[in-house]
Design an enzyme around this catalytic site. Structure first.
Site, PDB file in Angstrom:
ATOM      1  N   ASP A  36      47.405  56.321  50.255  1.00 38.40           N
ATOM      2  CA  ASP A  36      48.143  56.558  48.955  1.00 38.40           C
ATOM      3  C   ASP A  36      48.664  57.979  49.022  1.00 38.40           C
ATOM      4  OD1 ASP A  36      47.320  53.935  48.511  1.00 38.40           O
ATOM      5  OD2 ASP A  36      45.912  54.487  46.892  1.00 38.40           O
ATOM      6  N   GLU A  38      49.528  59.902  51.311  1.00 35.78           N
ATOM      7  CA  GLU A  38      50.769  60.264  51.969  1.00 35.78           C
ATOM      8  C   GLU A  38      51.885  59.519  51.184  1.00 35.78           C
ATOM      9  OE1 GLU A  38      49.732  60.110  56.727  1.00 35.78           O
ATOM     10  OE2 GLU A  38      49.358  58.258  55.619  1.00 35.78           O
ATOM     11  N   ASP A  40      52.471  59.105  47.851  1.00 38.32           N
ATOM     12  CA  ASP A  40      52.703  59.999  46.873  1.00 38.32           C
ATOM     13  C   ASP A  40      53.319  61.356  47.285  1.00 38.32           C
ATOM     14  OD1 ASP A  40      51.307  58.227  45.274  1.00 38.32           O
ATOM     15  OD2 ASP A  40      49.712  59.266  45.041  1.00 38.32           O
ATOM     16  N   LEU A  86      53.109  22.072  35.577  1.00 42.08           N
ATOM     17  CA  LEU A  86      52.582  21.179  36.405  1.00 42.08           C
ATOM     18  C   LEU A  86      51.500  20.267  35.851  1.00 42.08           C
ATOM     19  CD1 LEU A  86      51.724  23.505  39.407  1.00 42.08           C
ATOM     20  CD2 LEU A  86      53.681  22.158  39.129  1.00 42.08           C
ATOM     21  N   GLU A 118      48.649  25.914  47.903  1.00 42.98           N
ATOM     22  CA  GLU A 118      48.492  27.266  47.723  1.00 42.98           C
ATOM     23  C   GLU A 118      47.443  27.396  46.588  1.00 42.98           C
ATOM     24  OE1 GLU A 118      52.560  28.156  46.513  1.00 42.98           O
ATOM     25  OE2 GLU A 118      53.313  27.090  48.134  1.00 42.98           O
ATOM     26  N   LYS A 120      46.230  28.284  43.200  1.00 39.00           N
ATOM     27  CA  LYS A 120      47.021  28.642  41.812  1.00 39.00           C
ATOM     28  C   LYS A 120      46.498  29.750  41.329  1.00 39.00           C
ATOM     29  CE  LYS A 120      48.139  25.701  37.894  1.00 39.00           C
ATOM     30  NZ  LYS A 120      47.855  26.745  36.946  1.00 39.00           N
ATOM     31  N   ASP A 122      45.793  32.920  38.870  1.00 41.08           N
ATOM     32  CA  ASP A 122      45.601  32.758  37.453  1.00 41.08           C
ATOM     33  C   ASP A 122      46.244  34.327  36.944  1.00 41.08           C
ATOM     34  OD1 ASP A 122      45.148  32.107  35.039  1.00 41.08           O
ATOM     35  OD2 ASP A 122      42.949  32.076  35.176  1.00 41.08           O
ATOM     36  N   GLU A 178      53.768  34.912  40.441  1.00 42.65           N
ATOM     37  CA  GLU A 178      52.749  34.993  39.625  1.00 42.65           C
ATOM     38  C   GLU A 178      52.499  36.560  39.706  1.00 42.65           C
ATOM     39  OE1 GLU A 178      52.048  32.250  38.042  1.00 42.65           O
ATOM     40  OE2 GLU A 178      50.006  32.756  36.992  1.00 42.65           O
ATOM     41  N   TYR A 230      56.012  32.237  44.866  1.00 43.00           N
ATOM     42  CA  TYR A 230      55.453  31.076  45.388  1.00 43.00           C
ATOM     43  C   TYR A 230      56.604  29.984  44.971  1.00 43.00           C
ATOM     44  CZ  TYR A 230      54.866  30.416  39.984  1.00 43.00           C
ATOM     45  OH  TYR A 230      54.815  30.556  38.811  1.00 43.00           O
ATOM     46  N   LYS A 295      52.273  21.002  46.737  1.00 43.66           N
ATOM     47  CA  LYS A 295      53.422  20.681  46.631  1.00 43.66           C
ATOM     48  C   LYS A 295      53.729  19.778  47.931  1.00 43.66           C
ATOM     49  CE  LYS A 295      54.217  25.260  44.664  1.00 43.66           C
ATOM     50  NZ  LYS A 295      54.567  26.507  44.961  1.00 43.66           N
ATOM     51  N   LYS A 319      42.598  21.330  39.359  1.00 43.04           N
ATOM     52  CA  LYS A 319      41.961  22.690  38.631  1.00 43.04           C
ATOM     53  C   LYS A 319      40.482  22.787  38.976  1.00 43.04           C
ATOM     54  CE  LYS A 319      43.820  24.368  35.678  1.00 43.04           C
ATOM     55  NZ  LYS A 319      44.566  24.139  34.467  1.00 43.04           N
ATOM     56  N   CYS A 413      14.068  55.785  24.078  1.00 40.40           N
ATOM     57  CA  CYS A 413      14.190  55.027  25.177  1.00 40.40           C
ATOM     58  C   CYS A 413      13.347  54.035  25.150  1.00 40.40           C
ATOM     59  CB  CYS A 413      14.012  56.088  26.496  1.00 40.40           C
ATOM     60  SG  CYS A 413      13.835  55.065  27.815  1.00 40.40           S
ATOM     61  N   CYS A 416      10.237  54.994  28.103  1.00 41.04           N
ATOM     62  CA  CYS A 416       9.626  56.182  27.834  1.00 41.04           C
ATOM     63  C   CYS A 416       9.506  56.673  26.469  1.00 41.04           C
ATOM     64  CB  CYS A 416       9.902  57.291  28.897  1.00 41.04           C
ATOM     65  SG  CYS A 416      11.357  57.920  28.335  1.00 41.04           S
ATOM     66  N   CYS A 431      18.946  58.297  28.210  1.00 44.80           N
ATOM     67  CA  CYS A 431      17.565  58.779  27.857  1.00 44.80           C
ATOM     68  C   CYS A 431      17.321  60.119  28.424  1.00 44.80           C
ATOM     69  CB  CYS A 431      16.473  57.828  28.557  1.00 44.80           C
ATOM     70  SG  CYS A 431      14.980  58.538  28.963  1.00 44.80           S
ATOM     71  N   CYS A 437      10.535  59.642  32.648  1.00 52.47           N
ATOM     72  CA  CYS A 437      10.750  58.379  32.181  1.00 52.47           C
ATOM     73  C   CYS A 437      10.454  57.515  33.517  1.00 52.47           C
ATOM     74  CB  CYS A 437      12.383  58.101  31.811  1.00 52.47           C
ATOM     75  SG  CYS A 437      12.646  56.471  31.472  1.00 52.47           S
TER      76      CYS A 437
HETATM   77  S1  IVH Z   1      54.648  26.173  41.637  1.00 52.78           S
HETATM   78  C1  IVH Z   1      57.704  23.342  38.940  1.00 52.78           C
HETATM   79  N1  IVH Z   1      52.696  27.496  42.777  1.00 52.78           N
HETATM   80  O1  IVH Z   1      50.830  27.530  37.447  1.00 52.78           O
HETATM   81  C2  IVH Z   1      56.416  24.237  39.203  1.00 52.78           C
HETATM   82  N2  IVH Z   1      52.818  27.672  40.616  1.00 52.78           N
HETATM   83  O2  IVH Z   1      51.510  25.025  35.692  1.00 52.78           O
HETATM   84  C3  IVH Z   1      56.378  25.514  39.780  1.00 52.78           C
HETATM   85  N3  IVH Z   1      50.938  29.104  39.395  1.00 52.78           N
HETATM   86  O3  IVH Z   1      52.528  28.687  34.999  1.00 52.78           O
HETATM   87  C4  IVH Z   1      55.023  26.047  39.995  1.00 52.78           C
HETATM   88  N4  IVH Z   1      50.298  29.850  41.183  1.00 52.78           N
HETATM   89  O4  IVH Z   1      52.837  30.295  37.109  1.00 52.78           O
HETATM   90  C5  IVH Z   1      53.295  27.020  41.730  1.00 52.78           C
HETATM   91  N5  IVH Z   1      51.328  28.791  44.037  1.00 52.78           N
HETATM   92  C6  IVH Z   1      51.740  28.545  42.734  1.00 52.78           C
HETATM   93  C7  IVH Z   1      50.881  28.947  41.703  1.00 52.78           C
HETATM   94  C8  IVH Z   1      51.777  28.394  40.388  1.00 52.78           C
HETATM   95  C9  IVH Z   1      50.133  29.698  40.021  1.00 52.78           C
HETATM   96  C10 IVH Z   1      51.184  28.948  37.797  1.00 52.78           C
HETATM   97  C11 IVH Z   1      52.475  29.023  37.592  1.00 52.78           C
HETATM   98  C12 IVH Z   1      52.658  27.960  36.321  1.00 52.78           C
HETATM   99  C13 IVH Z   1      51.459  27.274  36.546  1.00 52.78           C
HETATM  100  C14 IVH Z   1      52.087  25.869  36.657  1.00 52.78           C
END
Ligand code: IVH
Length: 687
Positions: A36, A38, A40, A86, A118, A120, A122, A178, A230, A295, A319, A413, A416, A431, A437
């Site tokens: 980091d 280097e 900067d 999705l 892949e 998902k 968050d 994402e 993605y 997919k 999920k 505390c 003690c 404390c 203590c």
């Molecule tokens: S593909 C046509 N790949 O999940 C759908 N979505 O309901 C294209 N998300 O809010 C989405 N990781 O942002 C895809 N590896 C991934 C993902 C991903 C997270 C999120 C996406 C969206 C929700 C889909």
């Protein structure tokens, strides 16, 4: 202002290439090339030259990621291709049903289909449009048809290429992905906000979304955001790629970061195995995921399957259980740490959060309780992510009237009875009892006797508690006055174990200066700082005599740590304890800076992926203490690679080059053996 000469122009070109390459190595290859510091330094040098020669500034210069003035608002951006959501699958049967339906539509056996799996992620979805290889615009998802134009904010992310890599970028490409924040960065961000009274975020997703919607891009630039591609929504001219996974590989060539757990599998069993496996890895990943995106890999079949309403027929989201759950706050108790810090701990109605039962959660400090406005009896939301201690995120439903109890932070505390102090401007209450203590004393003794400090074999937690509860030891020096006869009075301490403990105490007297300094338990002085102090000053007396300025001259010691060290050695009771320890025969070789065995000297190691029992920094510190160098990339000369879950290209490279690879369990057992000094040093050899 002078005209830039050819040499300056060359330097600018070189710096830009080095900086963008560093981003690529760090974010895409997971194989950092620069530290980091280097990075900067090079960035500052480039800023300096561009400051002198503004005519050299280009929109894709790494300096242009930050610094745009605040916006009035965000323009609306219509997505050329809608950003869909999705459909979900909540169990294995629903995965099988998805495979069957896809097969039926395509008039073939779904079980023969290839799927790209892949994590998902968050975080929050964004879309990036590149024209002739240059970032033209970036937008949020919005309602899927219209999003907000946040281009200047997205430009501040180092994982967003400003310019695509490679000689022939497509004329037009829209990349979706994402934006996420890793757990450790998220914790640090919130911790800073708690200290400074800034905004505390409930989870990394909210933090990512909030950070991207800042009107001032300079704020976005300070947030640890990462873009993970993605999907390719549009690409012209069509490169003729046949699969989604192929397109993803192409994206890495363009300079995008792709999740390293992406994998192509076949049929429903392949999908189910992947989902189970990722579910097991989830806690160790270091970032939030809420499932698996499945997919159909073949792009032609994707087109054939098409869409229904707002979701594609060629994809589904499996999920995982939620990382947040609601439960009742039954009580609040207070823990006293080694430095006296008092932490309120929420006692909860036990609740299962993503597969683990949670009965306690952190409330951090008094300010946090006020910020949450929480009372005993309230129903609260609990978040558990990876190794991070579960946290109370917010009040979901206040306790019914008459049932709520205020949380009263103790002024004394709880262990003690000493006064609780809160230094102005600090969020923690402490404390004031110090080693008086018992809670602080217990923690201090645990630290003192620990493996990395004086390493007193057999002096475990329970024994320490008994010694302190009986008031047999007030300072660590008193440990060395214990005799075997007295020890046999303790429960479960026979003659043999008492004698062993006395022998272990005797053995521990012979130590090293870094270990001794570390053992003292000075605030913020970990092993690395203790090492630096010992190396810099050579003797304990020189450290004791050092003033604030002399301490700040030590590598990696800033004003705060220098202050703690200085204050510690100003206290007469600390100096008396040190004298007493020396009088008891605790000794080390002065000026012999590193006495520990260095079985790994001359070797270079690489750590990759996540480790569960320690942070990567700790792993690095322990390897360095054994004489090894720790590097960011694998070469033929690498002595060993430690690979945790999520290890990517470095692991592949190690395997290709025949470099020995250790998993965490093996690594730990080797480390411990090396630290004891009793094993061969080459990873390839058996222990
Ligand atoms: S593909 C046509 N790949 O999940 C759908 N979505 O309901 C294209 N998300 O809010 C989405 N990781 O942002 C895809 N590896 C991934 C993902 C991903 C997270 C999120 C996406 C969206 C929700 C889909």
């Amino acid at each position: 202002m002078s005209q830039p000469d050819a040499k300056t122009r060359d330097e600018v070109t070189r710096l830009r290439a080095e900086l963008e390459d560093a981003n690529y190595r760090y974010y895409v290859l997971d194989d950092p090339a620069l530290t980091d510091a280097e990075y900067d330094r090079k960035l500052r040098r480039l800023q300096e030259i561009e400051g002198d020669h503004p005519e050299l500034v280009t929109p894709d210069s790494p300096t242009q990621r930050v610094g745009a003035p605040p916006a009035e608002g965000f323009p609306e951006v219509e997505h050329a291709v809608p950003m869909l959501s999705l459909d979900n699958a909540f169990d294995e049967d629903e995965i099988r049903a998805f495979v069957r339906r896809a097969g039926e539509r395509l008039e073939r056996d779904g079980e023969t289909l290839a799927f790209c799996c892949e994590p998902k992620l968050d975080g929050t979805a964004v879309s990036l449009v590149y024209e002739n290889g240059e970032l033209a615009s970036g937008a949020t998802r919005g309602d899927g048809r219209t999003g907000e134009g946040i281009t200047t904010n997205l430009r501040t992310l180092r994982s967003v290429p400003l310019k695509l890599r490679g000689a022939t970028p497509p004329g037009l490409i829209e990349v979706r992905g994402e934006v996420t924040i890793a757990h450790d960065k998220f914790e640090a961000l919130n911790e800073r906000a708690r200290q400074e009274g800034g905004k505390v975020f409930a989870n990394p997703r909210n933090a990512a979304a909030g950070s991207l919607r800042q009107l001032d891009p300079r704020i976005t630039a300070t947030r640890p955001l990462e873009f993970n591609a993605y999907q390719v929504a549009r690409i012209e001219p069509d490169p003729g790629e046949e699969t989604h996974s192929g397109l993803m590989a192409r994206l890495t060539d363009y300079g995008f970061r792709i999740n390293n757990l992406l994998q192509v599998v076949h049929g429903s069993q392949g999908l189910i195995d992947y989902c189970r496996d990722l579910g097991e890895k989830r806690d160790g990943l270091g970032y939030d995921i809420d499932g698996v995106v499945i997919k159909v890999d073949d792009l032609r079949l994707q087109r054939e399957l098409g869409f229904v309403a707002r979701a594609p027929r060629w994809a589904v989201a499996f999920k995982f259980p939620a990382q947040e759950q609601v439960t009742r706050l039954n009580d609040v108790e207070y823990q006293v740490g080694r430095t006296g810090a008092i932490t309120p701990v929420a006692r909860l109605e036990p609740v299962a959060v993503a597969g683990v039962t949670v009965a306690n959660a952190s409330l951090h400090n008094q300010d946090e309780i006020a910020r949450l406005g929480v009372k005993i009896g309230d129903r609260v939301s609990i978040r558990r992510a990876g190794d991070v201690i579960p946290q109370v995120v917010r009040v979901v439903e206040p306790a019914p009237a008459g049932d709520a109890r205020d949380i009263v932070f103790p002024s004394q505390c709880p262990v003690c009875g000493s006064e609780v102090e809160r230094i102005e401007g600090e969020a923690v209450a402490r404390c004031s009892g110090g080693l008086y203590c018992p809670a602080q004393r217990k923690e201090a003794f645990r630290h003192f006797a620990g493996r990395r400090a004086l390493d007193i074999d057999g002096l475990g937690e329970k024994l320490i508690d008994q010694l302190i509860e009986r008031d047999w030891v007030k300072t660590p020096a008193a440990l060395f006055r214990l005799d075997a006869a007295q020890l046999t009075e303790l429960p479960r301490m026979g003659r043999k174990s008492s004698e062993n403990l006395v022998a272990a105490l005797d053995k521990a007297k012979r130590t090293t200066l870094p270990r001794f300094i570390y053992a003292l338990g000075i605030r913020e002085v970990g092993e690395a700082t203790a090492n630096n102090l010992a190396r810099h000053f050579g003797t304990l007396d020189a450290i004791i005599a050092a003033d604030q300025a002399a301490l700040e001259a030590v590598e990696d010691i800033g004003p705060i740590v220098a202050h703690h060290v200085h204050t510690f050695f100003q206290q007469s009771h600390n100096l008396e304890t040190i004298e007493d320890l020396r009088a008891q025969g605790v000794r080390w070789e002065e000026a012999a800076v590193e006495e520990r065995p260095q079985p790994l000297s001359g070797q270079t190691w690489v750590l990759t992926g996540t480790l569960e029992s320690m942070t990567r920094d700790e792993g690095k510190a322990r390897l360095t203490a054994l004489g090894a160098k720790v590097a960011g990339s694998v070469s033929k000369k690498t002595a060993g690679v430690v690979a945790g879950p999520g290890a990517g290209s470095k692991l592949d490279k190690a395997e290709q080059m025949g470099v020995p690879v250790l998993d965490e369990r093996e690594f730990l057992s080797r480390l411990e053996a090396w630290e004891r000094g009793d094993t061969p040093s080459t990873p390839g050899e058996a222990t």
